[in-house]
Design a protein around this motif. Structure first.
Motif, PDB file in Angstrom:
ATOM      1  N   GLY A 279      12.553 -14.028  58.604  1.00  0.00           N
ATOM      2  CA  GLY A 279      12.608 -12.926  57.661  1.00  0.00           C
ATOM      3  C   GLY A 279      13.854 -12.082  57.795  1.00  0.00           C
ATOM      4  O   GLY A 279      14.674 -12.269  58.706  1.00  0.00           O
ATOM      5  N   PHE A 280      13.965 -11.110  56.850  1.00  0.00           N
ATOM      6  CA  PHE A 280      15.130 -10.223  56.820  1.00  0.00           C
ATOM      7  C   PHE A 280      14.690  -8.884  56.235  1.00  0.00           C
ATOM      8  O   PHE A 280      13.959  -8.833  55.241  1.00  0.00           O
ATOM      9  CB  PHE A 280      16.243 -10.833  55.966  1.00  0.00           C
ATOM     10  CG  PHE A 280      17.429  -9.944  55.793  1.00  0.00           C
ATOM     11  CD1 PHE A 280      18.466  -9.966  56.713  1.00  0.00           C
ATOM     12  CD2 PHE A 280      17.529  -9.083  54.705  1.00  0.00           C
ATOM     13  CE1 PHE A 280      19.576  -9.148  56.557  1.00  0.00           C
ATOM     14  CE2 PHE A 280      18.627  -8.261  54.542  1.00  0.00           C
ATOM     15  CZ  PHE A 280      19.651  -8.297  55.471  1.00  0.00           C
ATOM     16  N   ILE A 281      15.126  -7.772  56.858  1.00  0.00           N
ATOM     17  CA  ILE A 281      14.826  -6.433  56.375  1.00  0.00           C
ATOM     18  C   ILE A 281      16.118  -5.614  56.416  1.00  0.00           C
ATOM     19  O   ILE A 281      16.851  -5.643  57.411  1.00  0.00           O
ATOM     20  CB  ILE A 281      13.760  -5.733  57.232  1.00  0.00           C
ATOM     21  CG1 ILE A 281      12.453  -6.525  57.248  1.00  0.00           C
ATOM     22  CG2 ILE A 281      13.488  -4.321  56.709  1.00  0.00           C
ATOM     23  CD1 ILE A 281      11.413  -5.937  58.184  1.00  0.00           C
ATOM     24  N   ASP A 282      16.376  -4.888  55.339  1.00  0.00           N
ATOM     25  CA  ASP A 282      17.525  -3.982  55.276  1.00  0.00           C
ATOM     26  C   ASP A 282      16.982  -2.550  55.266  1.00  0.00           C
ATOM     27  O   ASP A 282      16.205  -2.182  54.374  1.00  0.00           O
ATOM     28  CB  ASP A 282      18.341  -4.253  54.014  1.00  0.00           C
ATOM     29  CG  ASP A 282      19.719  -3.593  54.084  1.00  0.00           C
ATOM     30  OD1 ASP A 282      19.907  -2.704  54.942  1.00  0.00           O
ATOM     31  OD2 ASP A 282      20.593  -3.962  53.285  1.00  0.00           O
ATOM     32  N   ILE A 283      17.369  -1.748  56.260  1.00  0.00           N
ATOM     33  CA  ILE A 283      16.844  -0.393  56.416  1.00  0.00           C
ATOM     34  C   ILE A 283      17.990   0.610  56.300  1.00  0.00           C
ATOM     35  O   ILE A 283      19.057   0.428  56.892  1.00  0.00           O
ATOM     36  CB  ILE A 283      16.158  -0.223  57.793  1.00  0.00           C
ATOM     37  CG1 ILE A 283      15.072  -1.276  57.982  1.00  0.00           C
ATOM     38  CG2 ILE A 283      15.570   1.180  57.933  1.00  0.00           C
ATOM     39  CD1 ILE A 283      14.506  -1.304  59.389  1.00  0.00           C
TER      40      ILE A 283
ATOM     41  N   ASN B 147      22.333   2.509  58.841  1.00  0.00           N
ATOM     42  CA  ASN B 147      21.999   1.313  58.067  1.00  0.00           C
ATOM     43  C   ASN B 147      21.809   0.157  59.049  1.00  0.00           C
ATOM     44  O   ASN B 147      22.697  -0.133  59.847  1.00  0.00           O
ATOM     45  CB  ASN B 147      23.101   0.994  57.062  1.00  0.00           C
ATOM     46  CG  ASN B 147      22.826  -0.286  56.297  1.00  0.00           C
ATOM     47  OD1 ASN B 147      23.653  -1.184  56.259  1.00  0.00           O
ATOM     48  ND2 ASN B 147      21.657  -0.408  55.685  1.00  0.00           N
ATOM     49  N   ALA B 148      20.652  -0.474  58.996  1.00  0.00           N
ATOM     50  CA  ALA B 148      20.347  -1.555  59.921  1.00  0.00           C
ATOM     51  C   ALA B 148      19.851  -2.774  59.162  1.00  0.00           C
ATOM     52  O   ALA B 148      18.970  -2.670  58.300  1.00  0.00           O
ATOM     53  CB  ALA B 148      19.291  -1.110  60.931  1.00  0.00           C
ATOM     54  N   GLN B 149      20.425  -3.925  59.474  1.00  0.00           N
ATOM     55  CA  GLN B 149      19.986  -5.201  58.917  1.00  0.00           C
ATOM     56  C   GLN B 149      19.300  -5.991  60.023  1.00  0.00           C
ATOM     57  O   GLN B 149      19.925  -6.342  61.021  1.00  0.00           O
ATOM     58  CB  GLN B 149      21.173  -5.969  58.342  1.00  0.00           C
ATOM     59  CG  GLN B 149      21.844  -5.246  57.181  1.00  0.00           C
ATOM     60  CD  GLN B 149      23.034  -6.000  56.638  1.00  0.00           C
ATOM     61  OE1 GLN B 149      23.618  -6.847  57.312  1.00  0.00           O
ATOM     62  NE2 GLN B 149      23.420  -5.693  55.401  1.00  0.00           N
ATOM     63  N   VAL B 150      18.017  -6.230  59.835  1.00  0.00           N
ATOM     64  CA  VAL B 150      17.184  -6.879  60.842  1.00  0.00           C
ATOM     65  C   VAL B 150      16.793  -8.271  60.357  1.00  0.00           C
ATOM     66  O   VAL B 150      16.293  -8.411  59.230  1.00  0.00           O
ATOM     67  CB  VAL B 150      15.907  -6.056  61.131  1.00  0.00           C
ATOM     68  CG1 VAL B 150      15.096  -6.694  62.239  1.00  0.00           C
ATOM     69  CG2 VAL B 150      16.269  -4.613  61.474  1.00  0.00           C
TER      70      VAL B 150
ATOM     71  N   LEU C 211      14.706  13.570  56.871  1.00  0.00           N
ATOM     72  CA  LEU C 211      14.921  12.124  57.009  1.00  0.00           C
ATOM     73  C   LEU C 211      14.447  11.409  55.757  1.00  0.00           C
ATOM     74  O   LEU C 211      13.344  11.635  55.272  1.00  0.00           O
ATOM     75  CB  LEU C 211      14.155  11.584  58.224  1.00  0.00           C
ATOM     76  CG  LEU C 211      14.357  10.094  58.529  1.00  0.00           C
ATOM     77  CD1 LEU C 211      15.813   9.831  58.903  1.00  0.00           C
ATOM     78  CD2 LEU C 211      13.428   9.655  59.665  1.00  0.00           C
ATOM     79  N   ASN C 212      15.319  10.578  55.209  1.00  0.00           N
ATOM     80  CA  ASN C 212      14.997   9.738  54.054  1.00  0.00           C
ATOM     81  C   ASN C 212      15.117   8.280  54.481  1.00  0.00           C
ATOM     82  O   ASN C 212      15.957   7.933  55.325  1.00  0.00           O
ATOM     83  CB  ASN C 212      15.952  10.016  52.897  1.00  0.00           C
ATOM     84  CG  ASN C 212      15.954  11.475  52.483  1.00  0.00           C
ATOM     85  OD1 ASN C 212      15.204  11.893  51.626  1.00  0.00           O
ATOM     86  ND2 ASN C 212      16.827  12.273  53.132  1.00  0.00           N
ATOM     87  N   ALA C 213      14.319   7.398  53.874  1.00  0.00           N
ATOM     88  CA  ALA C 213      14.329   5.988  54.255  1.00  0.00           C
ATOM     89  C   ALA C 213      14.216   5.101  53.034  1.00  0.00           C
ATOM     90  O   ALA C 213      13.441   5.380  52.097  1.00  0.00           O
ATOM     91  CB  ALA C 213      13.184   5.710  55.225  1.00  0.00           C
ATOM     92  N   TYR C 214      15.015   4.022  53.045  1.00  0.00           N
ATOM     93  CA  TYR C 214      14.912   2.975  52.040  1.00  0.00           C
ATOM     94  C   TYR C 214      14.752   1.639  52.774  1.00  0.00           C
ATOM     95  O   TYR C 214      15.411   1.374  53.774  1.00  0.00           O
ATOM     96  CB  TYR C 214      16.170   2.902  51.166  1.00  0.00           C
ATOM     97  CG  TYR C 214      16.226   3.939  50.080  1.00  0.00           C
ATOM     98  CD1 TYR C 214      15.476   3.798  48.909  1.00  0.00           C
ATOM     99  CD2 TYR C 214      17.054   5.051  50.218  1.00  0.00           C
ATOM    100  CE1 TYR C 214      15.535   4.773  47.916  1.00  0.00           C
ATOM    101  CE2 TYR C 214      17.109   6.032  49.214  1.00  0.00           C
ATOM    102  CZ  TYR C 214      16.363   5.871  48.070  1.00  0.00           C
ATOM    103  OH  TYR C 214      16.414   6.827  47.092  1.00  0.00           O
ATOM    104  N   LEU C 215      13.879   0.785  52.256  1.00  0.00           N
ATOM    105  CA  LEU C 215      13.686  -0.556  52.803  1.00  0.00           C
ATOM    106  C   LEU C 215      13.993  -1.583  51.714  1.00  0.00           C
ATOM    107  O   LEU C 215      13.584  -1.402  50.580  1.00  0.00           O
ATOM    108  CB  LEU C 215      12.255  -0.762  53.299  1.00  0.00           C
ATOM    109  CG  LEU C 215      11.791   0.106  54.477  1.00  0.00           C
ATOM    110  CD1 LEU C 215      10.337  -0.183  54.807  1.00  0.00           C
ATOM    111  CD2 LEU C 215      12.663  -0.159  55.703  1.00  0.00           C
TER     112      LEU C 215
END
Length: 299
Positions: free
Chosen positions: A281-285, A266-269, A295-299
């Motif tokens: 800006g802000f992105i939560d991955i 889990n990464a918060q950019v 591999l699964n991904a949520y943004l």
């Protein structure tokens, strides 16, 4: 061979002139204990690393150097002393590398070793309950819970996994040395990394002092990296004053806070631009593995 072997002690000169290595050894070797005690001055040249199985994958590498060695110890874990290397030269068809001097000073202290490696390109200091032979396995032990696919538990069999020590690394940028890993990586000033390893508890800390570096067209200004475990997760902090490309695209106050487990990330950019040339800006991955997909991904 020109020397004397008496009561398990050899003293003299050994010359080897082989197609894979040339050696001129002059000194003393004591075979009385399980671990030989060596005190010598030697010159090695024409050493083919793959032929003698030192680095099997290096099929064209050749090494030469002068060595002054004084090491002793009742066991491998107690082996200590000094090593001084001059005129180290390595060559393969793609590159040539030379280092003027490298020195190793390994001193026994209560419960462990005080190890210092110095060279013309940087220094490494390690102090605590560890030794040169088991040291790499401490890093494997603390990394294995977070990246089990990269670090096989089997290689730890019979190794000391109770090591606890502090470490620091200072490395100046040398394009020939760094080029062994990547020709597209570079940095300014000195790379400085410090931390602590507690292999018994799979605990460690890594702190990289602010550094400006680049990889390919990407440039990171005043980048600092911190890595610390927290329960079953690994906390990774990545901060940079500015991230830019060579095409004048950039993000200011770039920050990544991530949590790594053995099956997810889990990464918060975030970024905050102080000029009018770009926005914030802000992105939560969230990346994770499942039975259905690798591999699964949520943004």
């Amino acid at each position: 061979v020109d020397g004397l072997l008496h009561r398990q002690v050899f003293e003299g000169n050994v010359l080897i002139n082989d197609t894979n290595v040339k050696l001129d050894f002059n000194g003393l070797v004591n075979f009385k204990s399980d671990v030989p005690q060596i005190k010598c001055v030697s010159k090695v040249s024409g050493l083919h690393l793959d032929k003698i199985n030192l680095v099997p994958s290096d099929t064209n590498g050749e090494l030469s150097a002068n060595f002054t060695l004084d090491m002793s110890g009742k066991t491998m874990s107690e082996l200590h002393g000094n090593l001084f290397v001059t005129d180290l030269y390595y060559a393969n068809p793609k590159r040539r590398i030379s280092i003027d001097t490298i020195s190793l000073a390994d001193k026994l202290i209560p419960g462990g070793h005080d190890i210092h490696i110095k060279s013309t390109i940087g220094n490494i200091d390690i102090v605590g309950s560890t030794n040169l032979f088991d040291l790499p396995y401490a890093f494997v032990k603390v990394s294995q819970p977070y990246a089990p696919r990269w670090f096989d538990q089997k290689i730890l069999k019979g190794k000391d996994t109770t090591q606890i020590f502090d470490y620091s690394l200072k490395l100046r940028y040398d394009p020939k040395i760094v080029g062994l890993f990547s020709d597209e990586l570079s940095w300014t000033d000195t790379l400085q990394i410090s931390g602590r390893v507690d292999a018994a508890n799979a605990d460690f800390e890594l702190d990289m002092a602010p550094l400006t570096w680049s990889y390919k067209e990407y440039v990171f200004d005043s980048n600092r990296i911190e890595v610390k475990p927290s329960k079953d997760s690994l906390m990774i902090s990545f901060n940079a004053k500015k991230c830019a490309t060579n095409q004048a695209m950039f993000l200011e106050n770039f920050n990544v806070q991530s949590i790594l487990t053995n099956d997810s990330l889990n990464a918060q950019v975030s970024w905050f631009n102080e000029t009018n040339q770009a926005d914030s800006g802000f992105i939560d991955i969230w990346l994770y593995r499942s039975d259905k997909y690798l591999l699964n991904a949520y943004l």
